[in-house]
Design a protein around this motif. Structure first.
Motif, PDB file in Angstrom:
ATOM      1  N   PRO A  74       0.820  -1.205   0.000  1.00  8.34           N
ATOM      2  CA  PRO A  74       0.000   0.000   0.000  1.00  8.34           C
ATOM      3  C   PRO A  74       0.858   1.261   0.000  1.00  8.34           C
ATOM      4  O   PRO A  74       1.880   1.327   0.674  1.00  8.34           O
ATOM      5  CB  PRO A  74      -0.831  -0.102   1.280  1.00  8.34           C
ATOM      6  CG  PRO A  74      -0.202  -1.163   2.091  1.00  8.34           C
ATOM      7  CD  PRO A  74       0.649  -2.007   1.197  1.00  8.34           C
ATOM      8  N   GLU A  75       0.417   2.236  -0.788  1.00  8.06           N
ATOM      9  CA  GLU A  75       1.106   3.518  -0.825  1.00  8.06           C
ATOM     10  C   GLU A  75       0.711   4.301   0.416  1.00  8.06           C
ATOM     11  O   GLU A  75      -0.461   4.378   0.765  1.00  8.06           O
ATOM     12  CB  GLU A  75       0.671   4.276  -2.072  1.00  8.06           C
ATOM     13  CG  GLU A  75       1.332   5.612  -2.239  1.00  8.06           C
ATOM     14  CD  GLU A  75       0.781   6.341  -3.450  1.00  8.06           C
ATOM     15  OE1 GLU A  75       0.649   7.566  -3.352  1.00  8.06           O
ATOM     16  OE2 GLU A  75       0.481   5.696  -4.456  1.00  8.06           O
ATOM     17  N   VAL A  76       1.686   4.855   1.090  1.00  2.00           N
ATOM     18  CA  VAL A  76       1.414   5.594   2.318  1.00  2.00           C
ATOM     19  C   VAL A  76       1.873   7.039   2.128  1.00  2.00           C
ATOM     20  O   VAL A  76       3.006   7.286   1.747  1.00  2.00           O
ATOM     21  CB  VAL A  76       2.143   4.960   3.525  1.00  2.00           C
ATOM     22  CG1 VAL A  76       1.885   5.751   4.782  1.00  2.00           C
ATOM     23  CG2 VAL A  76       1.721   3.521   3.698  1.00  2.00           C
ATOM     24  N   ASP A  77       0.945   7.957   2.373  1.00  2.00           N
ATOM     25  CA  ASP A  77       1.265   9.378   2.274  1.00  2.00           C
ATOM     26  C   ASP A  77       1.730   9.839   3.649  1.00  2.00           C
ATOM     27  O   ASP A  77       0.936   9.967   4.573  1.00  2.00           O
ATOM     28  CB  ASP A  77       0.027  10.149   1.835  1.00  2.00           C
ATOM     29  CG  ASP A  77       0.293  11.631   1.667  1.00  2.00           C
ATOM     30  OD1 ASP A  77       1.434  12.075   1.878  1.00  2.00           O
ATOM     31  OD2 ASP A  77      -0.648  12.347   1.310  1.00  2.00           O
ATOM     32  N   LEU A  78       3.034  10.056   3.808  1.00  2.77           N
ATOM     33  CA  LEU A  78       3.570  10.430   5.100  1.00  2.77           C
ATOM     34  C   LEU A  78       3.994  11.890   5.141  1.00  2.77           C
ATOM     35  O   LEU A  78       4.990  12.239   5.759  1.00  2.77           O
ATOM     36  CB  LEU A  78       4.757   9.530   5.464  1.00  2.77           C
ATOM     37  CG  LEU A  78       4.403   8.105   5.837  1.00  2.77           C
ATOM     38  CD1 LEU A  78       5.655   7.318   6.169  1.00  2.77           C
ATOM     39  CD2 LEU A  78       3.427   8.057   6.995  1.00  2.77           C
ATOM     40  N   ASP A  79       3.248  12.754   4.486  1.00  2.00           N
ATOM     41  CA  ASP A  79       3.520  14.183   4.580  1.00  2.00           C
ATOM     42  C   ASP A  79       3.009  14.634   5.944  1.00  2.00           C
ATOM     43  O   ASP A  79       1.823  14.895   6.133  1.00  2.00           O
ATOM     44  CB  ASP A  79       2.833  14.935   3.454  1.00  2.00           C
ATOM     45  CG  ASP A  79       3.163  16.417   3.450  1.00  2.00           C
ATOM     46  OD1 ASP A  79       3.697  16.919   4.465  1.00  2.00           O
ATOM     47  OD2 ASP A  79       2.871  17.066   2.444  1.00  2.00           O
ATOM     48  N   LEU A  80       3.913  14.699   6.900  1.00  2.00           N
ATOM     49  CA  LEU A  80       3.516  14.983   8.283  1.00  2.00           C
ATOM     50  C   LEU A  80       2.893  16.357   8.441  1.00  2.00           C
ATOM     51  O   LEU A  80       2.108  16.580   9.355  1.00  2.00           O
ATOM     52  CB  LEU A  80       4.712  14.829   9.215  1.00  2.00           C
ATOM     53  CG  LEU A  80       5.253  13.402   9.332  1.00  2.00           C
ATOM     54  CD1 LEU A  80       6.446  13.372  10.283  1.00  2.00           C
ATOM     55  CD2 LEU A  80       4.185  12.440   9.791  1.00  2.00           C
ATOM     56  N   HIS A  81       3.226  17.293   7.551  1.00  3.96           N
ATOM     57  CA  HIS A  81       2.630  18.629   7.625  1.00  3.96           C
ATOM     58  C   HIS A  81       1.136  18.576   7.302  1.00  3.96           C
ATOM     59  O   HIS A  81       0.381  19.444   7.747  1.00  3.96           O
ATOM     60  CB  HIS A  81       3.344  19.602   6.679  1.00  3.96           C
ATOM     61  CG  HIS A  81       4.757  19.860   7.080  1.00  3.96           C
ATOM     62  ND1 HIS A  81       5.089  20.572   8.208  1.00  3.96           N
ATOM     63  CD2 HIS A  81       5.922  19.487   6.522  1.00  3.96           C
ATOM     64  CE1 HIS A  81       6.396  20.624   8.331  1.00  3.96           C
ATOM     65  NE2 HIS A  81       6.932  19.971   7.319  1.00  3.96           N
ATOM     66  N   LYS A  82       0.710  17.573   6.546  1.00  3.65           N
ATOM     67  CA  LYS A  82      -0.714  17.370   6.268  1.00  3.65           C
ATOM     68  C   LYS A  82      -1.328  16.411   7.279  1.00  3.65           C
ATOM     69  O   LYS A  82      -2.458  16.610   7.726  1.00  3.65           O
ATOM     70  CB  LYS A  82      -0.906  16.777   4.865  1.00  3.65           C
ATOM     71  CG  LYS A  82      -0.527  17.678   3.736  1.00  3.65           C
ATOM     72  CD  LYS A  82      -0.743  16.946   2.427  1.00  3.65           C
ATOM     73  CE  LYS A  82      -0.225  17.733   1.247  1.00  3.65           C
ATOM     74  NZ  LYS A  82      -0.369  16.969  -0.001  1.00  3.65           N
ATOM     75  N   LEU A  83      -0.580  15.371   7.609  1.00  2.00           N
ATOM     76  CA  LEU A  83      -1.107  14.292   8.441  1.00  2.00           C
ATOM     77  C   LEU A  83      -1.460  14.743   9.854  1.00  2.00           C
ATOM     78  O   LEU A  83      -2.560  14.488  10.331  1.00  2.00           O
ATOM     79  CB  LEU A  83      -0.105  13.142   8.496  1.00  2.00           C
ATOM     80  CG  LEU A  83      -0.470  11.956   9.378  1.00  2.00           C
ATOM     81  CD1 LEU A  83      -1.724  11.268   8.854  1.00  2.00           C
ATOM     82  CD2 LEU A  83       0.682  10.974   9.462  1.00  2.00           C
ATOM     83  N   MET A  84      -0.550  15.416  10.539  1.00  2.00           N
ATOM     84  CA  MET A  84      -0.770  15.735  11.950  1.00  2.00           C
ATOM     85  C   MET A  84      -1.967  16.667  12.175  1.00  2.00           C
ATOM     86  O   MET A  84      -2.816  16.367  13.023  1.00  2.00           O
ATOM     87  CB  MET A  84       0.503  16.303  12.576  1.00  2.00           C
ATOM     88  CG  MET A  84       1.666  15.308  12.574  1.00  2.00           C
ATOM     89  SD  MET A  84       1.238  13.634  13.111  1.00  2.00           S
ATOM     90  CE  MET A  84       0.806  13.925  14.797  1.00  2.00           C
TER      91      MET A  84
END
Length: 135
Positions: A74-84
């Motif tokens: 699975p592709e995981v979007d780990l852009d923490l600036h969006k995620l948090m």
């Protein structure tokens, strides 16, 4: 269920109360019980430009009429600036009792707790399959 009967306002009120859910404790050793409710993720998606991966698949299925080709992982979007900020917004909306504010006045939620809330909020995505049009 009677097919001619519509949902009552009292039934909607009951659903709005949410469900009691076990979340991981701060120390990761046990659980805490909270009341969560399902939330509309649309404002979170629009404000934070964040779409959980499970929803990405469902959106693609809805628009293309078929599931995407299987990927090796699975592709995981780990852009923490969006995620948090998105996880905080989801937790604020989903937590009914105690509220997000009441909890965080005492102790901030951990990433594990926020991810558990996200998982609970999005767990019923399989229910969307019955609403997909058949090609």
């Amino acid at each position: 269920m009677d097919e001619d009967r519509v949902i009552t306002l009292e039934e909607i009120r009951q659903r709005a109360r949410g469900e009691i859910v076990d979340l991981p404790d701060w120390d990761g050793q046990g659980t805490i019980r909270v009341r969560l409710r399902k939330v509309d993720l649309t404002p979170v998606i629009l404000q934070h430009n964040f779409l959980p991966n499970a929803l990405k698949v469902k959106v693609q299925e809805a628009f293309e009429g078929k599931p995407p080709r299987p990927a090796p992982a699975p592709e995981v979007d780990l852009d923490l600036h969006k995620l948090m900020p998105a996880l905080d917004a989801i937790a604020k909306e989903a937590l009914v009792e105690p509220t997000y504010e009441q909890i965080t006045e005492i102790l901030p939620l951990t990433l594990t707790q926020k991810l558990a809330i996200l998982e609970w909020v999005t767990k019923d995505l399989k229910a969307l399959e019955s609403f997909r049009g058949e090609s």
